[in-house]
Design a protein around this motif. Structure first.
Motif, PDB file in Angstrom:
ATOM      1  N   ILE A 131      11.077  47.766   1.426  1.00  0.00           N
ATOM      2  CA  ILE A 131      10.094  47.169   0.447  1.00  0.00           C
ATOM      3  C   ILE A 131      11.321  46.511  -0.615  1.00  0.00           C
ATOM      4  O   ILE A 131      11.805  45.397  -1.442  1.00  0.00           O
ATOM      5  CB  ILE A 131       8.682  47.960  -0.592  1.00  0.00           C
ATOM      6  N   ASP A 132      12.390  48.219  -1.282  1.00  0.00           N
ATOM      7  CA  ASP A 132      13.412  48.113  -2.190  1.00  0.00           C
ATOM      8  C   ASP A 132      14.161  46.683  -1.487  1.00  0.00           C
ATOM      9  O   ASP A 132      15.041  46.200  -2.521  1.00  0.00           O
ATOM     10  CB  ASP A 132      13.924  49.115  -2.598  1.00  0.00           C
ATOM     11  N   MET A 133      14.168  47.160  -0.668  1.00  0.00           N
ATOM     12  CA  MET A 133      15.568  46.474  -0.258  1.00  0.00           C
ATOM     13  C   MET A 133      15.136  44.874   0.206  1.00  0.00           C
ATOM     14  O   MET A 133      15.950  44.064  -0.079  1.00  0.00           O
ATOM     15  CB  MET A 133      16.012  46.863   1.907  1.00  0.00           C
ATOM     16  N   MET A 134      14.330  44.451   0.704  1.00  0.00           N
ATOM     17  CA  MET A 134      13.918  43.116   1.095  1.00  0.00           C
ATOM     18  C   MET A 134      13.363  42.338  -0.605  1.00  0.00           C
ATOM     19  O   MET A 134      14.351  41.307  -0.573  1.00  0.00           O
ATOM     20  CB  MET A 134      12.507  42.719   1.161  1.00  0.00           C
ATOM     21  N   ASN A 135      13.361  43.410  -1.976  1.00  0.00           N
ATOM     22  CA  ASN A 135      13.114  43.083  -3.343  1.00  0.00           C
ATOM     23  C   ASN A 135      14.808  42.478  -3.512  1.00  0.00           C
ATOM     24  O   ASN A 135      14.597  41.746  -3.910  1.00  0.00           O
ATOM     25  CB  ASN A 135      12.244  43.402  -4.305  1.00  0.00           C
ATOM     26  N   PHE A 136      15.403  43.621  -2.864  1.00  0.00           N
ATOM     27  CA  PHE A 136      16.626  43.360  -3.879  1.00  0.00           C
ATOM     28  C   PHE A 136      17.272  41.639  -3.066  1.00  0.00           C
ATOM     29  O   PHE A 136      18.341  41.142  -3.881  1.00  0.00           O
ATOM     30  CB  PHE A 136      17.707  44.848  -2.856  1.00  0.00           C
ATOM     31  N   MET A 137      17.034  41.795  -1.699  1.00  0.00           N
ATOM     32  CA  MET A 137      18.049  40.409  -1.315  1.00  0.00           C
ATOM     33  C   MET A 137      17.108  39.422  -1.051  1.00  0.00           C
ATOM     34  O   MET A 137      17.833  38.615  -1.654  1.00  0.00           O
ATOM     35  CB  MET A 137      17.316  40.388   0.398  1.00  0.00           C
ATOM     36  N   LYS A 138      15.901  39.064  -2.413  1.00  0.00           N
ATOM     37  CA  LYS A 138      15.049  37.570  -2.406  1.00  0.00           C
ATOM     38  C   LYS A 138      15.288  37.912  -3.948  1.00  0.00           C
ATOM     39  O   LYS A 138      15.990  36.715  -4.231  1.00  0.00           O
ATOM     40  CB  LYS A 138      13.756  38.481  -2.203  1.00  0.00           C
ATOM     41  N   GLU A 139      16.052  38.923  -4.282  1.00  0.00           N
ATOM     42  CA  GLU A 139      17.154  38.415  -5.989  1.00  0.00           C
ATOM     43  C   GLU A 139      18.572  37.767  -5.801  1.00  0.00           C
ATOM     44  O   GLU A 139      18.279  36.828  -6.361  1.00  0.00           O
ATOM     45  CB  GLU A 139      17.176  39.609  -6.619  1.00  0.00           C
ATOM     46  N   HIS A 140      18.931  37.920  -4.379  1.00  0.00           N
ATOM     47  CA  HIS A 140      19.744  37.670  -4.318  1.00  0.00           C
ATOM     48  C   HIS A 140      19.653  36.046  -3.416  1.00  0.00           C
ATOM     49  O   HIS A 140      19.007  35.837  -2.968  1.00  0.00           O
ATOM     50  CB  HIS A 140      21.306  38.408  -3.704  1.00  0.00           C
ATOM     51  N   ASN A 141      20.834  35.571  -2.925  1.00  0.00           N
ATOM     52  CA  ASN A 141      20.846  34.681  -1.827  1.00  0.00           C
ATOM     53  C   ASN A 141      22.292  35.237  -0.961  1.00  0.00           C
ATOM     54  O   ASN A 141      23.992  34.312  -1.059  1.00  0.00           O
ATOM     55  CB  ASN A 141      21.317  33.013  -2.521  1.00  0.00           C
ATOM     56  N   PHE A 142      21.896  35.853   0.170  1.00  0.00           N
ATOM     57  CA  PHE A 142      22.789  35.945   0.705  1.00  0.00           C
ATOM     58  C   PHE A 142      23.287  35.164   1.825  1.00  0.00           C
ATOM     59  O   PHE A 142      22.701  35.102   2.754  1.00  0.00           O
ATOM     60  CB  PHE A 142      23.262  37.551   1.656  1.00  0.00           C
ATOM     61  N   ALA A 143      24.279  34.695   2.140  1.00  0.00           N
ATOM     62  CA  ALA A 143      24.558  33.768   2.899  1.00  0.00           C
ATOM     63  C   ALA A 143      25.175  33.851   4.496  1.00  0.00           C
ATOM     64  O   ALA A 143      24.528  33.273   5.039  1.00  0.00           O
ATOM     65  CB  ALA A 143      25.955  32.341   2.728  1.00  0.00           C
ATOM     66  N   PHE A 144      25.143  35.025   4.176  1.00  0.00           N
ATOM     67  CA  PHE A 144      26.119  36.260   5.117  1.00  0.00           C
ATOM     68  C   PHE A 144      25.813  37.249   5.552  1.00  0.00           C
ATOM     69  O   PHE A 144      26.106  37.970   4.213  1.00  0.00           O
ATOM     70  CB  PHE A 144      27.337  35.327   5.809  1.00  0.00           C
ATOM     71  N   SER A 145      25.780  38.200   6.153  1.00  0.00           N
ATOM     72  CA  SER A 145      25.652  39.703   6.054  1.00  0.00           C
ATOM     73  C   SER A 145      25.802  40.402   7.112  1.00  0.00           C
ATOM     74  O   SER A 145      25.433  39.617   8.885  1.00  0.00           O
ATOM     75  CB  SER A 145      24.266  40.383   5.531  1.00  0.00           C
ATOM     76  N   ALA A 146      25.371  41.678   7.329  1.00  0.00           N
ATOM     77  CA  ALA A 146      26.036  42.111   8.447  1.00  0.00           C
ATOM     78  C   ALA A 146      25.365  43.779   8.569  1.00  0.00           C
ATOM     79  O   ALA A 146      25.511  44.311   7.437  1.00  0.00           O
ATOM     80  CB  ALA A 146      27.053  42.703   9.361  1.00  0.00           C
ATOM     81  N   ASN A 147      24.055  44.666   9.701  1.00  0.00           N
ATOM     82  CA  ASN A 147      23.856  45.929   9.117  1.00  0.00           C
ATOM     83  C   ASN A 147      24.574  46.358   9.996  1.00  0.00           C
ATOM     84  O   ASN A 147      24.829  46.320  11.372  1.00  0.00           O
ATOM     85  CB  ASN A 147      22.408  45.845   8.709  1.00  0.00           C
ATOM     86  N   LEU A 148      25.057  48.280   9.779  1.00  0.00           N
ATOM     87  CA  LEU A 148      25.884  48.571  10.620  1.00  0.00           C
ATOM     88  C   LEU A 148      25.133  50.079  11.386  1.00  0.00           C
ATOM     89  O   LEU A 148      24.893  50.339  10.587  1.00  0.00           O
ATOM     90  CB  LEU A 148      27.093  49.198  10.189  1.00  0.00           C
ATOM     91  N   HIS A 149      25.579  50.147  12.582  1.00  0.00           N
ATOM     92  CA  HIS A 149      25.095  51.455  13.395  1.00  0.00           C
ATOM     93  C   HIS A 149      25.778  52.005  14.717  1.00  0.00           C
ATOM     94  O   HIS A 149      27.121  51.011  14.724  1.00  0.00           O
ATOM     95  CB  HIS A 149      23.630  50.504  14.354  1.00  0.00           C
TER      96      HIS A 149
END
Ligand SMILES: [Zn+2]
Length: 436
Positions: free
Chosen positions: A132-150
């Motif tokens: 929830i915190d992550m979704m709110n954070f991302m909605k406050e921004h406008n990330f044109a590009f991203s990656a998540n690492l595993h």
């Protein structure tokens, strides 16, 4: 050049930290926003360490290394090294050896996002605090590009994970992943070679629902790739420098991709104010692949494979505009600033039998509004300025059946043209007036 911010807190109240790196870190700039986030699976720690090193590398090479300097000058870079601290520090704050995949509720955070195909709660769990915190954070921004690492595999996995069908920009995703893996292969042996030599479409590997990559790409109109960066989930410490050596050039090049494509600012044709706009590629965009610009500067960043495209720009209350034959090349950008004009047809009055009269017109400090109502009812009177901005809104004004006279103060209005709108369930009238 660097500031530390908090995305939110975990269930056990550990902070989820993010750094912003930019040449004017305290200011919002007319630049694309980029986001790396790692270790949502708490026991997959390679990316956590790589991200800490990347932060250090960016900050200590600014002004020395050309690529680093270019990135910091032209991109707002956000890096979150650890997005599931409760999972990683499950055994205590000074111990990562009992790390688990899940959060403190034993929920897999990478199956817990809204899914384009399988609904809001594909795992039948509530959205977890971390997400929830992550979704709110991302909605406050406008990330044109991203990656998540595993970790747990060695491959770059691009959208979709949930659909068998291809993303509109499948060729572009394949291209940027290929570039990442090919660069890695120059500096390593037999590393990141799974599937198609280190890259795969998510669904053709295995379908997942509720993954972060599809959430970002579909619901936020972003572009996200999942990086699986070591076969061993928990590599020995003396191997970590090797993973850095294999990956760091690719990690930098990947950020640089956010500066390419078709980009520019969308603004009002008269005031030059930024407009919140939708940017579509005609005969190309599908399944939510259209993008939206960011409100601060009206800037948009349409990452796309090289070619010639027709773009449509639209904003509420404005005439949309189509611009044809826009050409862009890979590893390059095309700047396309667009001005939209107000849709004046929205202001044609619909007087019909209401017999609306506004006197005097032009007015000074007071308006007399006369109109006929067919019913006894409550209505709303709204005044808009020339740019369709709401200036006054009077609710629950009682109108009786028959002729009504209402007085309205206009003393606080600036000189200029305005629109008066009267609406209820049964009435919709709009008329123009002037204040002199
Ligand atoms: Zn994982």
């Amino acid at each position: 050049m660097c500031s530390i911010d908090t995305i939110g807190t975990s269930i056990n109240e550990r902070e989820i930290l993010v750094v912003k790196i930019s040449d004017n870190v305290k200011k919002k700039e007319n630049e694309p926003e980029f986001f790396y986030t790692s270790t949502m699976h708490g026991d997959e720690v390679t990316g956590y360490i790589l991200m800490l090193r990347l932060i250090d590398y960016l900050l200590s090479n600014y002004g020395e290394n050309e690529v680093v300097t270019y990135l910091i000058d032209n991109v707002e870079i956000w890096i979150n090294p650890l997005s599931n601290p409760d999972g990683t520090y499950f055994g205590g704050d000074n111990n990562i050896f009992q790390a688990i995949r899940f959060n403190a509720n034993y929920v897999d955070l990478n199956r817990n996002f809204p899914d384009p195909e399988d609904g809001e709660h594909p795992d039948n769990e509530d959205w977890q605090k971390e997400n929830i915190d992550m979704m709110n954070f991302m909605k406050e921004h406008n990330f044109a590009f991203s990656a998540n690492l595993h970790t747990g595999a060695e491959v770059l996995n691009y959208p979709w994970d949930t659909y068998e069908k291809e993303h509109a920009d499948e060729d572009w995703f394949e291209y940027i992943c290929r570039e990442y893996a090919d660069t890695v292969h120059k500096y390593s042996d037999n590393y990141l070679t799974s599937f198609d030599n280190g890259i795969t479409n998510g669904y053709s590997w295995y379908s997942i629902s509720g993954g972060r990559q599809d959430y970002v790409t579909y619901f936020l109109h972003g572009r996200e790739v999942t990086f699986e960066l070591s076969q061993t989930k928990f590599p020995p410490a003396n191997n970590l420098p090797n993973y850095w050596e294999y990956n760091y050039r690719s990690l930098l090049n990947y950020i640089k991709q956010v500066t390419y494509g078709i980009k520019g600012n969308v603004t009002d044709s008269i005031t030059n104010e930024p407009l919140l706009a939708k940017i579509e590629i005609l005969n190309h965009d599908i399944d939510s692949s259209e993008i939206y610009n960011s409100e601060n500067f009206g800037n948009y960043h349409r990452l796309i494979f090289q070619g010639t495209y027709n773009l449509k720009f639209s904003a509420d209350a404005y005439n949309s505009k189509i611009i044809e034959n826009v050409n862009v090349q890979n590893e390059n950008f095309t700047i396309l600033d667009v001005k939209l004009s107000l849709d004046t047809t929205l202001f044609i009055s619909k007087i019909e039998s209401y017999n609306l009269k506004i006197i005097p017109n032009p007015c000074k400090n007071k308006l007399q509004i006369t109109f006929n109502s067919k019913y006894n009812e409550n209505l709303e009177i709204i005044i808009f300025d020339f740019y369709a901005r709401e200036i006054k809104n009077l609710k629950n004004i009682f109108a009786k059946k028959g002729k009504n006279v209402i007085y309205l103060s206009t003393a606080d209005l600036q000189y200029g043209m305005y629109f008066l709108q009267i609406k209820s369930e049964n009435i919709f009238i709009k008329e123009k007036f002037f204040k002199h």
